[in-house]
Design an enzyme around this catalytic site. Structure first.
Site, short mmCIF file in Angstrom:
data_model
loop_
_atom_site.label_atom_id
_atom_site.label_comp_id
_atom_site.label_asym_id
_atom_site.label_seq_id
_atom_site.Cartn_x
_atom_site.Cartn_y
_atom_site.Cartn_z
N ASN A 133 36.98 47.15 34.42
CA ASN A 133 36.77 48.58 34.27
C ASN A 133 38.11 49.29 34.48
O ASN A 133 38.64 49.32 35.59
CB ASN A 133 35.73 49.04 35.30
CG ASN A 133 35.41 50.51 35.20
OD1 ASN A 133 36.29 51.34 35.04
ND2 ASN A 133 34.13 50.84 35.33
N ASP B 65 31.33 45.73 44.63
CA ASP B 65 30.04 45.87 43.98
C ASP B 65 29.43 47.14 44.53
O ASP B 65 29.59 47.44 45.73
CB ASP B 65 29.12 44.67 44.23
CG ASP B 65 27.98 44.61 43.21
OD1 ASP B 65 28.25 44.80 42.01
OD2 ASP B 65 26.83 44.37 43.60
N GLY C 296 27.32 57.41 35.66
CA GLY C 296 26.19 56.77 36.31
C GLY C 296 25.13 57.77 36.75
O GLY C 296 24.70 58.64 35.98
#
Length: 201
Positions: free
Chosen positions: A15, A74, A161
């Site tokens: 990313n 994560d 998101g």
């Protein structure tokens, strides 16, 4: 806590936005940052059911492939009214045949809360787990959290998101209504990064 003495760090990500964010954070410490994506490494399957487990998979794969110290993360959102879902499956809820669609994920989340008659405020937490792993397998773990609640309909055009439906505690705007600077000062990743910086002191 073990201190990072090496001056080169591999970030286990493909990313580019996340890489830019981490690179900027590392610059004042004189640490050169490269990424798994830039080195052409494959993305390992994330098969664990915890943020720590999936971050560890990414860190170990990149460390074994390069012999460099690795930083992996994560992250996701946990919704109390859904027993902590989507959690590690946050990105999975957005998957479509044509890529990720977070409007789909946000709609599903609100729909499932309605189906359970979840009371207001519908509390949730953005969570980030960072793992710093050395070539000898030693690791340090840094966890960050941003508590808040969900709103509907989505508000704001910034962020990504679940940002358009997440209002952090102590604020009345969603993450998507805040400037990147405002969000990054209170986000789950910022919380984890502040703890990580102690490893470079």
């Amino acid at each position: 806590m073990r201190k990072l003495s090496e001056r080169k760090l591999l970030v286990a990500t493909h990313n580019s936005g996340k890489l830019d964010e981490i690179r900027a954070m590392m610059a004042p410490h004189g640490i050169e940052v490269t990424s798994a994506g830039e080195m052409g490494l494959a993305e390992p399957a994330e098969t664990e059911d915890s943020f720590i487990g999936n971050a560890r998979i990414k860190a170990r794969a990149a460390m074994l492939a390069t012999g460099l110290p690795v930083l992996a993360d994560d992250s996701g959102i946990t919704v109390d009214g859904l027993d902590g879902a989507p959690g590690v499956y946050t990105a999975d809820w957005a998957e479509t045949p044509n890529g990720r669609d977070f409007m789909q994920a946000m709609s599903r989340t609100w729909r499932e809360l309605d189906a359970r008659n979840a009371p207001e405020p519908r509390t949730a937490q953005f969570r980030a787990t960072l793992i710093l792993m050395w070539p000898d397998g030693h690791e340090e773990i840094f966890e960050g959290i941003a508590p808040g609640h969900l709103v509907w309909p989505p508000r704001g055009a910034l962020g990504h998101g679940y940002d358009p439906i997440f209002v952090p505690d102590g604020h009345d705007r969603t993450f998507a209504e805040m400037t990147p600077e405002e969000k990054n000062s209170i986000s789950h990743r910022a919380d984890a990064f502040r703890k990580l910086e102690a490893a470079f002191a």
